[in-house]
Design an enzyme around this catalytic site. Sequence first.
Site, mmCIF file in Angstrom:
data_model
loop_
_atom_site.group_PDB
_atom_site.id
_atom_site.type_symbol
_atom_site.label_atom_id
_atom_site.label_comp_id
_atom_site.label_asym_id
_atom_site.label_seq_id
_atom_site.Cartn_x
_atom_site.Cartn_y
_atom_site.Cartn_z
ATOM 1 N N ARG A 28 0.971 -1.309 0.036
ATOM 2 C CA ARG A 28 0.006 -0.153 0.076
ATOM 3 C C ARG A 28 0.917 1.303 -0.020
ATOM 4 O O ARG A 28 0.530 2.219 0.454
ATOM 5 C CB ARG A 28 -1.055 0.116 1.099
ATOM 6 C CG ARG A 28 -1.894 -1.322 1.364
ATOM 7 C CD ARG A 28 -3.186 -1.293 0.430
ATOM 8 N NE ARG A 28 -3.814 -0.385 0.295
ATOM 9 C CZ ARG A 28 -5.023 -0.548 1.241
ATOM 10 N NH1 ARG A 28 -5.580 -1.440 1.766
ATOM 11 N NH2 ARG A 28 -5.810 0.572 1.426
ATOM 12 N N ARG A 32 -3.029 7.522 1.075
ATOM 13 C CA ARG A 32 -3.021 8.564 1.925
ATOM 14 C C ARG A 32 -2.296 9.147 2.692
ATOM 15 O O ARG A 32 -2.373 10.400 3.250
ATOM 16 C CB ARG A 32 -4.556 8.246 2.788
ATOM 17 C CG ARG A 32 -5.706 8.046 1.836
ATOM 18 C CD ARG A 32 -6.764 7.785 2.480
ATOM 19 N NE ARG A 32 -6.552 6.273 3.085
ATOM 20 C CZ ARG A 32 -7.326 5.486 3.646
ATOM 21 N NH1 ARG A 32 -8.332 5.877 4.020
ATOM 22 N NH2 ARG A 32 -6.877 4.061 3.946
ATOM 23 N N ARG A 41 -6.288 12.373 -5.348
ATOM 24 C CA ARG A 41 -7.754 11.590 -4.819
ATOM 25 C C ARG A 41 -8.728 12.639 -4.732
ATOM 26 O O ARG A 41 -9.888 12.527 -5.039
ATOM 27 C CB ARG A 41 -7.432 11.018 -3.679
ATOM 28 C CG ARG A 41 -8.542 10.528 -2.795
ATOM 29 C CD ARG A 41 -9.199 9.309 -3.551
ATOM 30 N NE ARG A 41 -10.217 8.545 -3.041
ATOM 31 C CZ ARG A 41 -11.404 9.165 -3.152
ATOM 32 N NH1 ARG A 41 -11.722 10.252 -3.928
ATOM 33 N NH2 ARG A 41 -12.401 8.904 -2.706
ATOM 34 N N ASP A 78 -7.222 -2.074 -6.894
ATOM 35 C CA ASP A 78 -7.836 -2.507 -5.747
ATOM 36 C C ASP A 78 -8.159 -3.883 -5.905
ATOM 37 O O ASP A 78 -8.648 -4.297 -7.055
ATOM 38 C CB ASP A 78 -8.823 -1.705 -5.315
ATOM 39 C CG ASP A 78 -8.992 -2.056 -3.796
ATOM 40 O OD1 ASP A 78 -8.585 -1.317 -2.715
ATOM 41 O OD2 ASP A 78 -9.982 -2.783 -3.294
ATOM 42 N N TYR A 152 -15.748 -9.998 0.976
ATOM 43 C CA TYR A 152 -16.091 -8.568 0.546
ATOM 44 C C TYR A 152 -17.423 -8.635 0.045
ATOM 45 O O TYR A 152 -18.447 -7.993 0.032
ATOM 46 C CB TYR A 152 -15.075 -7.767 -0.075
ATOM 47 C CG TYR A 152 -13.787 -7.274 0.864
ATOM 48 C CD1 TYR A 152 -14.147 -6.225 1.833
ATOM 49 C CD2 TYR A 152 -12.828 -7.776 0.896
ATOM 50 C CE1 TYR A 152 -13.081 -5.789 2.711
ATOM 51 C CE2 TYR A 152 -11.893 -7.563 1.759
ATOM 52 C CZ TYR A 152 -11.924 -6.644 2.680
ATOM 53 O OH TYR A 152 -11.087 -6.290 3.644
HETATM 54 O O1 CP3 Z 1 -0.335 -1.025 -2.563
HETATM 55 C C1 CP3 Z 1 -0.376 -0.167 -3.087
HETATM 56 O O2 CP3 Z 1 0.127 1.203 -2.977
HETATM 57 C C2 CP3 Z 1 -1.551 -0.307 -4.466
HETATM 58 C C3 CP3 Z 1 -2.928 -0.259 -4.194
HETATM 59 C C4 CP3 Z 1 -3.901 -1.008 -3.399
HETATM 60 C C5 CP3 Z 1 -4.873 -0.312 -2.661
HETATM 61 N N1 CP3 Z 1 -5.731 -1.422 -2.211
HETATM 62 C C6 CP3 Z 1 -5.378 0.957 -2.821
HETATM 63 C C7 CP3 Z 1 -6.367 1.525 -1.944
HETATM 64 C C8 CP3 Z 1 -3.613 -2.319 -3.021
HETATM 65 C C9 CP3 Z 1 -2.407 -3.347 -3.327
HETATM 66 C C10 CP3 Z 1 -4.849 -2.652 -2.264
HETATM 67 C C11 CP3 Z 1 -5.202 -3.950 -1.696
HETATM 68 C C12 CP3 Z 1 -6.381 -3.930 -0.981
HETATM 69 N N2 CP3 Z 1 -7.633 -3.415 -1.199
HETATM 70 C C13 CP3 Z 1 -6.382 -5.064 0.108
HETATM 71 C C14 CP3 Z 1 -5.481 -6.131 0.613
HETATM 72 C C15 CP3 Z 1 -4.407 -5.652 1.317
HETATM 73 C C16 CP3 Z 1 -4.519 -5.228 2.618
HETATM 74 O O3 CP3 Z 1 -4.332 -3.980 3.026
HETATM 75 O O4 CP3 Z 1 -5.047 -6.159 3.418
HETATM 76 C C17 CP3 Z 1 -7.775 -5.058 0.671
HETATM 77 C C18 CP3 Z 1 -8.355 -5.772 1.980
HETATM 78 C C19 CP3 Z 1 -8.443 -3.900 -0.027
HETATM 79 C C20 CP3 Z 1 -9.866 -3.594 0.025
HETATM 80 C C21 CP3 Z 1 -10.071 -2.156 0.518
HETATM 81 N N3 CP3 Z 1 -9.685 -1.054 -0.236
HETATM 82 C C22 CP3 Z 1 -10.478 -1.562 1.702
HETATM 83 C C23 CP3 Z 1 -10.851 -2.642 3.165
HETATM 84 C C24 CP3 Z 1 -10.473 -0.310 1.530
HETATM 85 C C25 CP3 Z 1 -10.992 0.916 2.521
HETATM 86 C C26 CP3 Z 1 -9.997 0.802 3.728
HETATM 87 C C27 CP3 Z 1 -8.832 1.705 3.350
HETATM 88 O O5 CP3 Z 1 -7.692 1.030 3.651
HETATM 89 O O6 CP3 Z 1 -8.843 2.813 2.996
HETATM 90 C C28 CP3 Z 1 -9.968 -0.025 0.267
HETATM 91 C C29 CP3 Z 1 -9.734 1.460 -0.154
HETATM 92 C C30 CP3 Z 1 -8.203 1.554 -0.747
HETATM 93 N N4 CP3 Z 1 -7.453 0.895 -1.550
HETATM 94 C C31 CP3 Z 1 -7.545 2.889 -0.627
HETATM 95 C C32 CP3 Z 1 -6.336 2.872 -1.202
HETATM 96 C C33 CP3 Z 1 -5.392 3.776 -1.325
HETATM 97 C C34 CP3 Z 1 -7.952 4.195 0.365
HETATM 98 C C35 CP3 Z 1 -9.096 4.802 -0.281
HETATM 99 C C36 CP3 Z 1 -8.898 6.144 -0.676
HETATM 100 O O7 CP3 Z 1 -7.948 6.847 -1.033
HETATM 101 O O8 CP3 Z 1 -9.943 7.061 -0.985
#
Ligand code: CP3
Length: 345
Positions: A28, A32, A41, A78, A152
């Site tokens: 990740r 943010r 964003r 994602d 999910y």
């Molecule tokens: O790693 C990276 O930089 C690449 C991007 C990436 C995102 N999500 C961007 C994201 C990757 C590899 C993921 C994987 C992901 N997404 C997982 C597995 C890894 C982990 O952290 O367990 C999971 C479970 C998700 C599902 C997901 N996406 C959730 C539960 C959420 C909301 C909670 C949160 O962390 O914000 C997201 C949103 C998300 N995915 C954001 C980002 C940067 C934040 C949303 C935003 O910027 O508005």
Amino acid sequence: MQARRSESRFLRALAGEVLARPPFWLMRQAGRYLPEYRAVRASVPGFLDLCLSPKLAAEVTLQPIRRFDMDAAIVFSDILMIPHGLGQLVAFREGPVLEPVRTAADIGRLTLAGFSQRLEPVYETLRLVRAALPMTCGLIGFAGSPWTVATYMVEGKTSRDFAAVKSWAFTNGQEFQSLIDLLVEATARHLIAQAGAGADALQLFDTWAGVLPESFARRFVLAPTRAIVARVKDACPDVPIIGFPRGLGALYRDYALETGVDAVSLDTSVPIGWAAREIQAHRCVQGNLDPQVLVAGGETMRNETLRIVAGFADGPFVFNLGHGILPETPPEHVAELARLLRENG
Ligand code: CP3
């Protein structure tokens, strides 16, 4: 053009080479905690719009590389792109919100027709990023594993107790298996397409691998992973695959040795000495700094980082976190970590 293995320290480690100084990237790493990410964003209405806009997604993929010069970039996307590609309604508010899949009829409404077209922006992002990256920097494509994505899809959100998805898996395993089978097919296609668009390596995120009892973990975590790895290896034998079965505990060893993955990403709780003996002796390992330690910084970060680097010095190793970077992480701590990793090891 893809990164050449000989020029990429990340790919050399995944291929089993023991390097004096470990390559690193952070799960990740785009997100943010970076002000420049928050600015991009804010320019789009929703998170999904960002994932589906190749130019913007490529820009935020590159942001951490410019600042910290990681050895690999991970495409900005994602794990919920797969349900989106299958036609399920996916939105992001405080967290993800999906129209739950709970019955055989709901599974029947999901479709692979149009899947690749719906995910085409992800592949275009990869092409843009690959063209902008130096040959020394690896590019990672990824997907969620079927079990984690199913949590999910069935719960409709991030779950605390996994009551709906477990109830389905435990009371009608055969019906639930058909959802897992569909996800195996979709995930394999998505990973193969990402490799075709320029990904040098692939990671499977199994965030919720650790919430199942052993027999069900073997059936719904290990077996689908093995099936996906076999499919992807068949289509692109030279693209290494990293598995991240978070929370799998003692089953980590069987996951590492039985699924066919090239490398295993260790969560924060996996003991280093145990993992070096039981896993790293056979496979490249990645991990496992606690993301909260990166938030804390200072002496604790320094000591923990050096402990991990020393503990995994005798085998193939990629330095990373044990889970995704937290939004409250000070970017200066990431810069300090990058310096530490370049100076030590
Ligand atoms: O790693 C990276 O930089 C690449 C991007 C990436 C995102 N999500 C961007 C994201 C990757 C590899 C993921 C994987 C992901 N997404 C997982 C597995 C890894 C982990 O952290 O367990 C999971 C479970 C998700 C599902 C997901 N996406 C959730 C539960 C959420 C909301 C909670 C949160 O962390 O914000 C997201 C949103 C998300 N995915 C954001 C980002 C940067 C934040 C949303 C935003 O910027 O508005």
